[in-house]
Design a protein around this motif. Structure first.
Motif, short mmCIF file in Angstrom:
data_model
loop_
_atom_site.label_atom_id
_atom_site.label_comp_id
_atom_site.label_asym_id
_atom_site.label_seq_id
_atom_site.Cartn_x
_atom_site.Cartn_y
_atom_site.Cartn_z
N ARG A 133 -12.94 6.77 16.10
CA ARG A 133 -13.84 6.65 14.95
C ARG A 133 -15.30 6.79 15.36
NH1 ARG A 133 -10.75 3.57 11.20
NH2 ARG A 133 -8.75 4.60 11.32
N ASP A 142 6.66 -2.96 13.84
CA ASP A 142 5.22 -2.69 13.86
C ASP A 142 4.99 -1.23 14.23
OD1 ASP A 142 2.52 -2.84 13.92
OD2 ASP A 142 2.42 -4.66 15.13
N HIS A 143 4.60 -0.43 13.26
CA HIS A 143 4.46 1.01 13.50
C HIS A 143 3.07 1.40 13.96
CE1 HIS A 143 8.33 2.49 12.09
NE2 HIS A 143 8.29 1.52 11.21
N ARG A 144 2.20 0.42 14.14
CA ARG A 144 0.83 0.78 14.51
C ARG A 144 0.79 1.32 15.93
NH1 ARG A 144 -2.41 -4.26 14.24
NH2 ARG A 144 -0.51 -5.08 15.17
N ALA A 165 4.07 -6.69 9.79
CA ALA A 165 4.53 -7.34 11.01
C ALA A 165 3.47 -8.31 11.50
CB ALA A 165 4.82 -6.30 12.08
N ALA A 166 3.92 -9.45 12.06
CA ALA A 166 2.97 -10.40 12.65
C ALA A 166 2.33 -9.73 13.85
CB ALA A 166 3.68 -11.67 13.07
N VAL A 172 -1.78 1.96 8.58
CA VAL A 172 -0.44 2.56 8.57
C VAL A 172 0.41 1.93 7.48
CG1 VAL A 172 -0.37 3.24 10.98
CG2 VAL A 172 0.45 1.00 10.34
N TYR A 173 0.02 0.75 7.03
CA TYR A 173 0.79 0.10 5.98
C TYR A 173 0.33 0.59 4.61
CZ TYR A 173 2.23 -3.26 9.52
OH TYR A 173 2.75 -3.85 10.63
#
Lengths: 406, 259
Positions: free
Chosen positions: A398, A383-385, B72-73, B38-39
């Motif tokens: 934002r 998960d790159h977030r 990703a979950a 990001v995806y």
């Protein structure tokens, strides 16, 4: 050395599209005159058209009938030929020098040897591989160009020449023709009340349309996004009709096989420790700012150790749930042990890092079908977030300040 | 040796990046929708429940998933038997200023209260009433929200300079959100001294038994909405067609038919 020999020229050349085509009608007409792909690009602002003397070769029989456009084109083609010949010669000489420098055999030096040598002689700190120095044959470096799209008298060969994108519009035309064909068949079969249940050979789910860049390369024409959208829309309209195997040639030409995601992974084999227990250690498990090292041991009893504590290391129930998510998904929660060292970040991030580490390690413990199921469950994707930064001049990432006139 | 070059052409780089990015056949069209993610746009949401994956087996959707890269979950999604998609959603509705730990605690406490109250009622009830009495707070929660779901909502539509309040049918998702919002508004009512978990538990149980003000309010709203529909120029036929949906709660339908 010779790194920047004609890079100025290259940048001018490569600023236009890299276009390539083998069987062009222009070549068929004048095929005897020259043996290469030719040019109709605007940047060849040649004043050659006014020149009296051009050397197109022997095939053009009546030079007085050649139009100015063709003359200019032939001149450009000749110049380009000479340029490429010169570059090829220089490349071959350079290759020999390089071989001598590196102590290789000049006769047998391969492109791989050249690449290695260049990497050794010009070490580059640039991240992007495409930005690093290269040495390739001129045919790979310099863009190829369309052959003449008009005949000796200057008449365009293609009926859609004045659209400026004849190849592209020809493709659209072909697709619509195919659509109309299928539509007609569908209507006629409905009238005849025939059964249309035959399975189409063309599998749409495992394929995708070629990208804009690929289409551009195939057609040797620069397209705008709207063109590509039209292309995709036309194809989508086509595939709504039954009987796709009749237009399979067209579909295979403009689509490519999608790679099955399952085949992409390489799963490491299990290692064994001194107690003969299988284990896998995953270093650098990351999520947000958290970093973890996770070891999953087989022949266990479901014991979880996080920084020396059990799962109660996390106060948050959601974090605990996340740690055991891959274990309950694979059904191994009672048969493997987990040891994790985690630092940085908060509870959610740490739990996420450990979750990914466990999932990544469990791939070696389960069968390929389960690995695929884990992938579809979103366990194997890192998960790159991350938190988005606040921007100056606004309240948050934002959110804007309340607007006041003054 | 002039062929020793650096590829610094912007167009070449752009073309390569484009070719790398365009994997899904829809991607080039829908690229704007997903601008800040990001995806890349061709990534699809995971199916994180085992039962859901099993249900998909053999379908076209499964085939699509096999070929698509998966996101990703999220960290509030799990395949645990205790995980419930609606409760996950409702936690977010309760949440204020990102305090999910508190929101989750409040919801869990509410469900615990539902269970306690219902158990108390169960033990006090006559033996013949005990049969079929619902004790699972999760089921009570689902049923309660289903009972509160509105059928219509008022939309402002401008025709010829005048604005009409026209009732239009709501989607199931929207109805769920509105019902949840009303439920929370009722639970956050400042008049009573009870805290959210206690109040929410009572509201849920009342809604489950079809007997509280929220339900009546829902019906009233729909009645007035219907009046508006008759007054305004909207076509009655299409509305009546919409009212024949199967999952419509009988109470709501009755309210409208009675009117």
């Amino acid at each position: 050395m010779v790194v920047t020999g004609s890079s100025a020229l290259l940048s001018r050349l490569s600023y236009t599209r890299n276009v390539l085509k083998t069987g062009n009608k222009g070549l068929e007409v004048l095929s005897g005159s020259f043996s290469r792909l030719a040019v109709t690009q605007r940047f060849y602002t040649s004043n050659n058209a006014t020149e009296n003397e051009s050397k197109p070769g022997g095939a053009v029989a009546e030079p007085e009938k050649i139009s100015k456009a063709m003359k200019a084109y032939l001149e450009r083609a000749r110049k380009h030929d000479e340029f490429i010949q010169k570059e090829t010669l220089e490349f071959n000489v350079g290759k020999r020098h390089l071989a001598n420098m590196m102590g290789l055999n000049p006769e047998t030096i391969t492109q791989e040897d050249i690449d290695e040598s260049i990497e050794y002689l010009f070490p580059s700190g640039l991240f992007d591989k495409r930005a690093r120095p290269i040495m390739r044959t001129p045919s790979e470096v310099f863009p190829k160009h369309k052959a003449a799209e008009f005949d000796a008298s200057g008449r365009p060969l293609h009926s859609m020449f004045y659209t400026t994108k004849p190849n592209f519009f020809q493709v659209l035309y072909d697709i619509v023709e195919a659509t109309n064909l299928l539509k007609k068949k569908k209507l006629s079969s409905r009238n005849a009340s025939m059964e249309l249940g035959s399975p189409d050979e063309f599998n749409l789910t495992s394929s995708m349309w070629i990208s804009k860049a690929e289409l551009e390369q195939m057609l040797m024409e620069q397209l705008i996004d709207r063109d590509y959208n039209d292309f995709v829309a036309a194809l989508e309209r086509l595939v709504q009709y039954p009987g796709l195997n009749q237009v399979q040639d067209l579909l295979t030409k403009y689509s490519k096989r999608r790679m099955n995601q399952k085949l992409k992974q390489t799963i490491p084999p299990l290692e064994y420790n001194s107690d003969d227990r299988p284990f896998i250690t995953i270093p650098n498990c990351m999520r947000k700012s958290a970093r973890a090292e996770v070891t999953v041991l087989g022949k266990g009893s479901g014991k979880i150790t996080i920084n020396g504590q059990n799962i109660l290391y996390f106060n948050d129930v959601q974090a605990r749930e996340q740690v055991i998510f891959p274990l309950i998904f694979t059904g191994l929660s009672g048969s493997v042990d987990v040891v994790a060292n985690v630092s940085g970040g908060g509870q959610s991030g740490q739990a996420g890092a450990i979750r990914w580490g466990i999932s990544w390690a469990l791939r070696s413990f389960v069968d390929p079908e389960t690995v695929e199921k884990m992938r579809i469950a979103g366990l194997l994707k890192r998960d790159h977030r991350i938190r988005e930064r606040k921007k100056p001049g606004q309240a948050g990432a934002r959110k804007k300040f309340t607007w006041k006139k003054r | 040796m002039a062929a020793l070059k650096m590829f610094h052409s912007r167009q070449f780089a752009a073309a390569t990046v484009r070719s790398l990015l365009s994997i899904n056949r829809w991607s080039e069209i829908n690229i704007k929708k997903n601008d800040y993610s990001v995806y890349p746009p061709y990534y699809v949401r995971p199916v994180y429940k085992k039962e859901q994956q099993a249900a998909l087996k053999g379908t076209e959707e499964a085939e699509h998933l096999a070929h698509a890269p998966i996101k990703a979950a999220r960290n509030n999604e799990t395949s645990s038997v205790f995980h419930d998609e609606f409760l996950r959603q409702f936690t977010n509705y309760i949440m204020k200023k990102g305090n999910k730990i508190l929101a989750r605690r409040l919801l869990e406490k509410s469900l615990e209260n539902v269970k306690r109250i219902q158990l108390e009622r169960y033990h006090k009830a006559e033996p013949q009433d005990k049969v079929g009495m619902e004790l699972d707070p999760k089921i009570i929660m689902h049923k309660a929200i289903a009972n509160c779901k509105p059928l219509l909502k008022l939309e402002r539509i401008k025709r010829g300079g005048a604005t009409y309040q026209v009732p239009i049918p709501v989607t199931d998702k929207n109805a769920q959100w509105v019902a949840s919002k009303w439920m929370l508004e009722a639970a956050r009512d400042k008049e009573s001294n009870a805290h959210l978990p206690e109040k929410l538990a009572y509201e849920l149980l009342d809604a489950f038994n079809n007997q509280n003000g929220l339900i009546l309010g829902t019906c009233y709203q729909e009645e007035t909405g219907f009046t508006q529909a008759m007054r305004s120029k909207s076509s009655l036929c299409s509305l009546q067609m919409e009212l024949n949906i199967d999952h419509v709660n009988s109470l709501h339908r009755q309210a409208i038919v009675n009117f």
